[in-house]
Scaffold this active site. Structure first.
Site, PDB file in Angstrom:
ATOM      1  N   GLY A  46      41.829  47.375  51.508  1.00 55.79           N
ATOM      2  CA  GLY A  46      42.056  46.597  50.946  1.00 55.79           C
ATOM      3  C   GLY A  46      42.108  47.309  49.687  1.00 55.79           C
ATOM      4  CD  GLU A 134      39.998  44.571  47.271  1.00 58.38           C
ATOM      5  OE1 GLU A 134      40.232  45.322  46.330  1.00 58.38           O
ATOM      6  OE2 GLU A 134      39.673  44.798  48.910  1.00 58.38           O
ATOM      7  CG  HIS A 137      37.722  44.787  42.653  1.00 59.53           C
ATOM      8  ND1 HIS A 137      36.259  45.658  42.197  1.00 59.53           N
ATOM      9  CD2 HIS A 137      37.657  45.500  44.206  1.00 59.53           C
ATOM     10  CE1 HIS A 137      36.325  46.548  43.059  1.00 59.53           C
ATOM     11  NE2 HIS A 137      36.527  46.043  44.044  1.00 59.53           N
TER      12      HIS A 137
END
Ligand code: K1U
Ligand code: ZN
Length: 167
Positions: A46, A134, A137
């Site tokens: 990812g 993700e 993030h």
């Protein structure tokens, strides 16, 4: 296509909050292609745009065995979660560190594809954990922030040592 530089923890830019993707143009498609090439080369399963210093809500994922089933996700939003999962996670921005994190086991996510079309993803297992990792993030959060202060301090020291060695 191009391989982009992946920001390394503790780079402050990893804590920037991404903005929604509102233009689905050729530049976005090029960014997705570059992010995929970067993720495959790393190698990873990812990558979030934040990690390549682009503050857009954009994620690429491919955890297929043959590395030929890419998924690009723009503007992901978790609609519902259930269950609990504890899987070991890694991060291309914190190389060499693998730690278990508590996450939701099942998630339902609404997102847009690279044409801007809305779709839903129902995920469990590694895909669910990877999407949650993700999405963190994109909010400026790195997975080690879920760990104890002591572990974070040790990881920070290790990353600073690595950075010095690279200079
Ligand atoms: O966000 C990232 O830095 C990518 C990260 C994604 C991730 C992995 C595992 C759990 C949650 C999120 C990685 O891809 S780390 C590298 C990795 O897991 C891997 C690399 C090569 C083959 C298989 C896995
Ligand atoms: Zn990561």
């Amino acid at each position: 296509m191009a391989i982009l530089k992946i920001l390394q923890y503790p780079d402050e830019r990893l804590h920037l909050v991404a903005s929604r993707v509102d233009v689905f143009d050729d530049a976005l498609k090029t960014l997705v292609a570059d992010m995929l090439e970067t993720m495959y080369a790393a190698p990873g399963i990812g990558l979030a745009a934040t990690q390549v210093d682009v503050q857009k809500q954009l994620i690429v994922i491919d955890f297929s065995e043959n590395r030929n089933d890419p998924l690009a996700i723009a503007n992901p939003r978790i609609i519902s979660t259930s269950g609990k999962s504890t899987l070991e996670e890694g991060c291309l921005s914190v190389p060499g560190i693998y730690e278990t994190v508590d996450r939701a086991e099942n998630i339902l996510v609404e997102a847009q594809d690279i044409e801007g079309k809305f779709f839903e993803i129902k995920a469990d297992g590694l895909l669910s954990v990877c999407i949650q990792h993700e999405m963190d993030h994109l909010k400026g959060r790195v997975f080690i922030e879920y760990l104890s202060r002591l572990k974070q301090t040790r990881i920070l020291a290790r990353m600073k040592k690595l950075a010095r060695e690279r200079m």
